[in-house]
Structure formats: structure tokens, C-alpha cells
Design an enzyme around this catalytic site. Structure first.
Site, PDB file in Angstrom:
ATOM      1  CB  ILE A  33      -0.842   0.005   1.220  1.00  0.00           C
ATOM      2  CG1 ILE A  33      -1.814  -1.163   1.154  1.00  0.00           C
ATOM      3  CG2 ILE A  33      -1.904   1.407   1.183  1.00  0.00           C
ATOM      4  CD1 ILE A  33      -2.945  -1.341   2.386  1.00  0.00           C
ATOM      5  CB  ALA A  34       2.692   2.933  -2.702  1.00  0.00           C
ATOM      6  CG  HIS A  35       0.950   5.454   2.497  1.00  0.00           C
ATOM      7  ND1 HIS A  35       1.143   4.281   2.788  1.00  0.00           N
ATOM      8  CD2 HIS A  35       1.426   6.002   3.608  1.00  0.00           C
ATOM      9  CE1 HIS A  35       1.771   3.802   3.811  1.00  0.00           C
ATOM     10  NE2 HIS A  35       2.051   4.945   4.284  1.00  0.00           N
ATOM     11  CB  ALA A  36       3.139  10.566   0.402  1.00  0.00           C
TER      12      ALA A  36
END
Length: 148
Positions: free
Chosen positions: A68-71
Site C-alpha cells: 500500500i503505497a502512500h505519502a
């Protein structure tokens, strides 16, 4: 099981199946590009997601084969939402326990709390082995949308 928050979170143009990723950064970029094309974020957010990965490593590889890619919430986030990419070939992210990755989910949030219900539904979905298998074997985006 119905996933009303997920159906809302995945906007038009936010799902791509059987994508070819050159490496782990490219896999994150693919998820970010879908958040951009679906109107959830500006291109700067994709850069921020890659920066988070490069700074903190593959901590967002949360389960075998799933990232789960996020910033962090920022001005680059237009609205809270998700993107989903299934990879034609698995990619090594550097997480020994959960590599290689075949499912990359991009997540954007406007603040630290507004996405919690969406995350609860996502956790339920990803905790269901049959649902994850369905996602990984879907031939097109409509099959995935029907799941929600």
C-alpha cells in the site's frame, strides 16, 4: 460482502490490471499515476510516494505480495482515494517476509482521520484470501469493480 467505501474510493481510471513494472519504484509510480489520472492527487504526490519509499524502505509491503503505497497528507492531495495495480510479473520490494509484490494499492488522504473507514474496508478485503486471489487473477478492471 459489500465494500461501499471502497467503491467510492476507487474513482474512474484508478484501476489497472496486469501492468508491467520495471522495478519497485516504477510499481509505486504506476499506482501514483492512477491517483493522478483519477483526479485524487497532483503529480507531486507520486513523487512524494517514491520519496517515502526511498527514505523509509519497503515498510508499506503489508502482507505477502501486497503493498500500500502512500505519502503523508499534503497540498498535493485533492481528495482521499485509492488506486489499484496488479502486476503481470511480481516485483521485489526488499521486504524479505512479504516479497515479491503483485498487488500495489496507492492511497491518498487529505488528513490523518478521514480515510479510516476506507482503510477498515480495505483491511477486510485484503484479509480475505479469496478476494485477494480474485483481484490478482482479474482479467479487466470491470471484474474488480464488481467485487466492490
Amino acid at each position: 460482502m459489500a465494500f461501499a467505501k471502497l467503491a467510492e474510493a476507487f474513482a474512474e481510471d484508478s484501476i489497472r490490471v496486469l501492468a508491467a513494472a520495471l522495478d519497485r519504484e516504477h510499481a509505486v509510480e504506476l499506482a501514483g499515476d492512477l491517483l493522478v489520472s483519477s483526479g485524487r492527487v497532483t503529480p507531486e504526490y507520486t513523487t512524494q510516494m517514491i520519496d517515502v519509499f526511498e527514505t523509509h524502505g519497503p515498510y508499506f509491503v503489508i502482507a505477502p505480495g501486497i503493498a500500500i503505497a502512500h505519502a503523508k497528507p499534503s497540498d498535493a492531495v485533492i481528495s482521499t482515494g485509492l488506486s489499484l495495480v496488479t502486476l503481470a510479473e511480481p516485483v521485489v520490494f526488499g521486504n524479505a517476509a512479504n516479497d515479491p509484490v503483485r498487488l500495489v494499492i496507492g492511497m491518498s488522504a487529505q488528513d490523518h482521520d478521514s480515510h479510516l473507514e476506507m482503510l477498515a474496508e480495505l483491511a477486510a478485503l485484503l484479509g480475505d484470501a479469496d478476494a485477494v486471489n480474485f483481484l490478482l487473477n482479474a482479467g479487466d478492471t470491470e471484474q474488480i469493480r464488481e467485487l466492490f
